[in-house]
Design an enzyme around this catalytic site. Structure first.
Site, PDB file in Angstrom:
ATOM      1  N   LYS A 260       0.868  -0.917  -0.240  1.00  0.00           N
ATOM      2  CA  LYS A 260      -0.002  -0.035   0.177  1.00  0.00           C
ATOM      3  C   LYS A 260       1.037   1.095   0.066  1.00  0.00           C
ATOM      4  CE  LYS A 260      -2.710   3.459   1.726  1.00  0.00           C
ATOM      5  NZ  LYS A 260      -2.379   4.764   2.514  1.00  0.00           N
ATOM      6  N   ASP A 276      -5.571   4.948 -15.462  1.00  0.00           N
ATOM      7  CA  ASP A 276      -6.663   4.196 -14.753  1.00  0.00           C
ATOM      8  C   ASP A 276      -5.935   3.364 -13.554  1.00  0.00           C
ATOM      9  OD1 ASP A 276      -8.532   2.329 -13.822  1.00  0.00           O
ATOM     10  OD2 ASP A 276      -8.607   1.046 -15.597  1.00  0.00           O
TER      11      ASP A 276
END
Length: 418
Positions: A260, A276
């Site tokens: 993360k 995207d």
């Protein structure tokens, strides 16, 4: 040569920072206004981007400083709501300069389109038959996009896999398509549609899904960097970072949070350039699970000098042609600030920023802990929510940290006593 090293950049007003970025990136007054003026994305433009538009939603855009990638200095536009990320990336890049900055590589703009065929009686025989008809299949695919073929060569090769599943074996054909500076979803999907009937004819099966894969493992960007031990706090810090990495490499619970941190760097650049970020996330997390278990995206080692070396390799399905990059005014300015001219260059920058962000997080964990720097920036957010003015902000933040009580309520108490 222009330099992205700027002492005290964070101390400038946002208007002064914007002026510095404008000068570095060669933006016109009209162009800088597209990201500094409210409402730069009009409702009319937004209404043509997605369905059921009722308005727009803004996020902060910052710039990470100090990045040197393959000898070139970059300002890195980052769109994110989380405090400390931009500062951490800038600091990591600054410390990497002593070791020569970041060095990157790229495998090419190849995207995968999958054609799923079921109900095949002899799947392994069918696999070979498809490969025997490879050129015919490629010619059919390329006939659907002659412009792409003239620019990049289009569909280049085939892979055919037999995938065992709950409904029996599937014969899955991968079209490997060079999409150039586009992400390429529409092109590869169209090609997959075109070859479906031919694959049914060859195999005697039934084609179902014809769709790209975001696990773009033929479109890999890599980055490496060396941080000299004296620049990051000594060999004890080097060992601490490697120990933190080893934990993430061995344990998926730790890997999830470590990765993360990598995506904290990657996603803001992907968003800032109109790409995207969901596709990027899906591909990256699939890639680091390909060995059968989820593990770290990065690798950290100590070289013969006792310095820290880091590496990353990730799928990068991003482009500069079409999509949000060409429609969103902020994305257009993000690309211009970054100064990239190809999808390959953008992908390599993204890999370098991901490596830098992971370094920053691991170093924080190995030294003061992740909260020290994060909480100072978090305290600024809470003080602002509590109503602190620009003149009051530093005093309120310092008091909250000194009291070890970082909350909106305590900020209001401090303000009430001022």
């Amino acid at each position: 040569m222009k330099s992205n090293q700027f002492s005290g950049f964070h101390k400038l007003t946002w208007q002064q920072r914007a002026a510095e970025v404008q000068e570095f990136s060669g933006l016109t007054d009209e162009e800088i206004a597209r990201i500094t003026q409210p409402g730069a994305l009009s409702n009319d433009v937004a209404d043509r981007v997605i369905e059921n538009v009722i308005g727009t939603y803004q996020l902060p855009m910052g710039v990470a400083m100090n990045f040197v990638i393959n000898g070139k200095e970059y300002l890195i536009p980052m769109v994110i709501e989380e405090a400390s990320v931009v500062a951490a990336a800038s600091n990591a890049a600054k410390m990497a300069r002593g070791g020569g900055g970041f060095h990157t590589g790229y495998t090419g703009n190849i995207m995968i389109s999958q054609v799923q065929c079921i109900g095949v009686k002899n799947p392994y025989f069918a696999r070979q038959k498809i490969l025997h008809h490879k050129q015919e299949i490629l010619d059919i695919a390329n006939s659907r996009d002659p412009i792409l073929v003239s620019i990049t060569g289009g569909a280049k090769d085939l892979e055919v896999r037999v995938v065992e599943s709950e409904i029996g074996p599937m014969v899955v054909t991968h079209l490997l398509v060079d999409t150039g500076d586009a992400m390429g979803a529409n092109a590869v999907n169209t090609m997959a549609e075109a070859v479906a009937s031919k694959i049914e004819e060859i195999t005697g099966g039934t084609v179902k899904l014809r769709i790209l894969s975001n696990l773009a493992d033929h479109r890999l960007a890599s980055a490496t960097a060396t941080w000299r031990k004296e620049d990051i706090g000594g060999e004890e810090v080097v060992d601490g970072i490697i120990a933190a990495y080893a934990f993430a490499a061995a344990d998926p619970y730790r890997a999830a949070t470590s990765n993360k941190g990598v995506m904290n760097g990657i996603d803001p650049v992907v968003i800032a350039t109109g790409n995207d970020w969901r596709g990027m996330e899906a591909g990256v997390h699939s890639y680091c699970s390909r060995g059968g278990r989820y593990t770290s995206l990065t690798r950290w080692e100590k070289d013969a000098n006792g310095d820290l070396t880091g590496t990353i390799e990730i799928p990068t399905p991003v482009g500069l042609v079409g999509g949000g990059t060409k429609v969103l005014p902020g994305a257009q300015m993000g690309v211009k600030i970054l100064g990239v001219t190809s999808a390959a260059e953008l992908a390599q920058v993204i890999a370098a920023v991901g490596l830098a962000q992971n370094f920053a997080a691991l170093r924080a964990l190995a030294t003061d802990g992740i909260q020290k720097g994060h909480m100072k920036l978090h305290a600024r957010n809470l003080a602002t929510v509590a109503g602190a003015t620009a003149e009051q902000l530093d005093v309120v933040v310092a008091k909250m940290i000194a009291d070890k009580m970082v909350s909106v309520d305590h900020a209001k108490e401090i303000l009430a006593g001022m």
